[in-house]
Design a protein around this motif. Structure first.
Motif, PDB file in Angstrom:
ATOM      1  N   PRO A  77       0.808  -1.225   0.000  1.00  0.00           N
ATOM      2  CA  PRO A  77       0.000   0.000   0.000  1.00  0.00           C
ATOM      3  C   PRO A  77       0.843   1.278   0.000  1.00  0.00           C
ATOM      4  CG  PRO A  77      -0.886  -1.601   1.552  1.00  0.00           C
ATOM      5  CD  PRO A  77       0.443  -2.132   1.102  1.00  0.00           C
ATOM      6  N   TRP A  78       2.037   1.200   0.570  1.00  0.00           N
ATOM      7  CA  TRP A  78       2.969   2.334   0.547  1.00  0.00           C
ATOM      8  C   TRP A  78       3.731   2.383  -0.777  1.00  0.00           C
ATOM      9  CZ3 TRP A  78       8.199   0.537   2.517  1.00  0.00           C
ATOM     10  CH2 TRP A  78       9.212   1.437   2.183  1.00  0.00           C
ATOM     11  N   THR A 117       1.341   3.050  -4.041  1.00  0.00           N
ATOM     12  CA  THR A 117       0.605   4.314  -3.982  1.00  0.00           C
ATOM     13  C   THR A 117       1.496   5.522  -4.214  1.00  0.00           C
ATOM     14  OG1 THR A 117      -0.934   3.319  -2.394  1.00  0.00           O
ATOM     15  CG2 THR A 117      -0.958   5.717  -2.583  1.00  0.00           C
ATOM     16  N   LEU A 125      -5.917  -0.316  -5.910  1.00  0.00           N
ATOM     17  CA  LEU A 125      -5.750   0.434  -4.661  1.00  0.00           C
ATOM     18  C   LEU A 125      -7.103   0.807  -4.054  1.00  0.00           C
ATOM     19  CD1 LEU A 125      -2.798   2.794  -5.685  1.00  0.00           C
ATOM     20  CD2 LEU A 125      -2.684   0.820  -4.140  1.00  0.00           C
ATOM     21  N   ASN A 141      -8.431  -0.402  -0.374  1.00  0.00           N
ATOM     22  CA  ASN A 141      -8.859   0.526   0.671  1.00  0.00           C
ATOM     23  C   ASN A 141     -10.267   0.220   1.156  1.00  0.00           C
ATOM     24  OD1 ASN A 141      -6.580   2.308   0.964  1.00  0.00           O
ATOM     25  ND2 ASN A 141      -7.078   3.170  -1.031  1.00  0.00           N
ATOM     26  N   SER A 196      -2.071   4.385   1.273  1.00  0.00           N
ATOM     27  CA  SER A 196      -3.023   4.062   0.207  1.00  0.00           C
ATOM     28  C   SER A 196      -4.337   4.819   0.366  1.00  0.00           C
ATOM     29  CB  SER A 196      -3.275   2.554   0.148  1.00  0.00           C
ATOM     30  OG  SER A 196      -3.897   2.078   1.321  1.00  0.00           O
ATOM     31  N   SER A 251       5.871   5.523   6.067  1.00  0.00           N
ATOM     32  CA  SER A 251       4.451   5.823   5.890  1.00  0.00           C
ATOM     33  C   SER A 251       4.118   7.221   6.398  1.00  0.00           C
ATOM     34  CB  SER A 251       3.595   4.772   6.611  1.00  0.00           C
ATOM     35  OG  SER A 251       3.803   3.485   6.061  1.00  0.00           O
TER      36      SER A 251
END
Length: 409
Positions: free
Chosen positions: A300-301, A304, A319, A323, A363, A398
């Protein structure tokens, strides 16, 4: 008498000039960070940041987390060298080294010693070349700084080191002791030569994966699309476009065929019967190699950030699904995120790890419908206490992105 007076004046003028030069040099040294933290990058239009905290508070939180991370993991490795202590035994891996080089170049401006740390980390990297290509880094060393478990490379470490060198060129220029741009191009070209399968344009797991089924396997947590695009920009090598295109193709193939209800991607991917599939159990590390586990928690990091800084929408469906799924799965409660899921969303993890919940904050930034969720993830991440190297590193990355302080070449 006249000569004596002239000599005195001359000495006085020379002393004044020396003082002026020293003062100017000090000022220049204090302002050498051209992209000083905080950066407050303007991300792609329509993306969001946390709204339950001020920008200043977010910047301060990142600085605090950095100070703790640096104290716990950034260590000296002999004269002129630094390394990242990634376990209690005092060893390190190239993944950790890449993290350290990225952190130090990003925190420059706030941390007055950032370039010293960065150069020391660079010197350590150069002292531990891969046996397959000396521009890449041997993936693991023990507490005596001796290579162990083979002197080959890991793609993620190589990619972060290369990207950090590009940022270092932007941050400090390349006219000093280290020519950062030349060093970056050298490792970027080595990544293309040894970490990329140029028959199908996939990222290998390392420069060792050159034969059999391993030659076509890949690891989604290495899908650093913003890095790949920076490599193309720095080298003008059009082959990087092939890698970017293939990487997005694999993301969407996995999403459409194996995780259409969750958007989750597996730790490892194999190429079988002319298609990319989640790896079988115990393919490389453990029984969950084909699930969303301690490698893929970074996805997700990693994925994105390309959308945030470059606006590439090729993974936006994956993505968005991811989410929506995690919010529903946890009833919008970050503390309910567990450390491991099958691609259909069934949990097998039992802990609420920082490495799993913090990246979901990144994300969440893609759409304003995630605002409340993003605020919650930021709060939980910011209030968490130090854990281990891996969790603390992913948490800090993050927070850098969520606070608007990630930037690219």
């Amino acid at each position: 008498m006249k000569k004596k007076w002239s000599l005195t004046i001359g000495v006085s003028v020379l002393a004044s000039l020396l003082l002026l030069f020293t003062a100017m040099n000090s000022v220049c040294s204090a302002t050498t960070a051209h992209y000083a933290f905080p950066q407050h990058t303007t991300y792609t239009s329509g993306t969001i940041k946390p709204t339950n905290v001020t920008q200043s508070a977010m910047d301060n939180a990142v600085q605090s987390k950095w100070n703790t991370w640096k104290s716990n993991y950034l260590k000296t490795a002999g004269s002129g060298k630094y390394y990242i202590k990634y376990n209690n035994a005092g060893g390190t891996v190239s993944e950790a080294h890449g993290y350290g080089m990225l952190f130090t170049v990003i925190m420059a401006g706030y941390d007055s010693n950032a370039q010293t740390y960065f150069d020391g980390l660079y010197n350590y990297y150069k002292a531990h070349p891969s046996s397959n290509n000396s521009a890449l880094m041997a993936w693991k060393q023990n507490s005596s700084f001796v290579n162990i478990e083979g002197a080959d490379s890991a793609t993620d470490g190589d990619m972060d080191i290369a990207f950090s060198l590009l940022l270092a060129h932007k941050q400090w220029g390349s006219a000093g002791t280290i020519d950062y741009l030349s060093a970056a191009k050298m490792i970027i070209n080595a990544i293309m030569a040894n970490d990329v399968n140029q028959s199908n344009w996939t990222l290998r797991m390392g420069d060792w994966a050159t034969s059999g089924a391993e030659a076509t396997a890949t690891r989604p947590s290495d899908f650093m699309l913003d890095h790949l695009k920076a490599f193309k920009k720095a080298t003008s090598d059009a082959k990087w476009d092939n890698v970017v295109g293939k990487t997005y193709t694999i993301i969407n193939s996995l999403y459409n065929n194996y995780s259409s209800s969750t958007g989750l991607l597996p730790d490892f991917v194999v190429f079988f019967s002319n298609t990319y599939k989640p790896a079988p159990a115990n393919y490389l590390e453990d029984a969950n190699d084909g699930n969303y586990n301690y490698n893929s928690c970074r996805i997700p990091w990693r994925i994105t950030t390309d959308y945030l800084v470059n606006g590439d929408t090729q993974a936006i469906s994956q993505l968005t699904r991811m989410n929506n799924w995690i919010k529903s799965k946890t009833r919008s409660t970050p503390s309910k995120i567990l450390d491991g899921y099958k691609l259909n969303g069934t949990a097998f993890g039992s802990s609420n790890s920082d490495a799993f919940y913090a990246p979901f904050g990144v994300s969440a930034m893609i759409n304003s419908s995630n605002q409340s969720w993003l605020n919650s993830v930021w709060s939980v991440t910011n209030s968490s206490s130090p854990k281990e190297y891996y969790e603390d590193s992913i948490k800090l990355f993050s927070m850098i992105v969520m606070s608007g302080n990630w930037w690219t070449y």
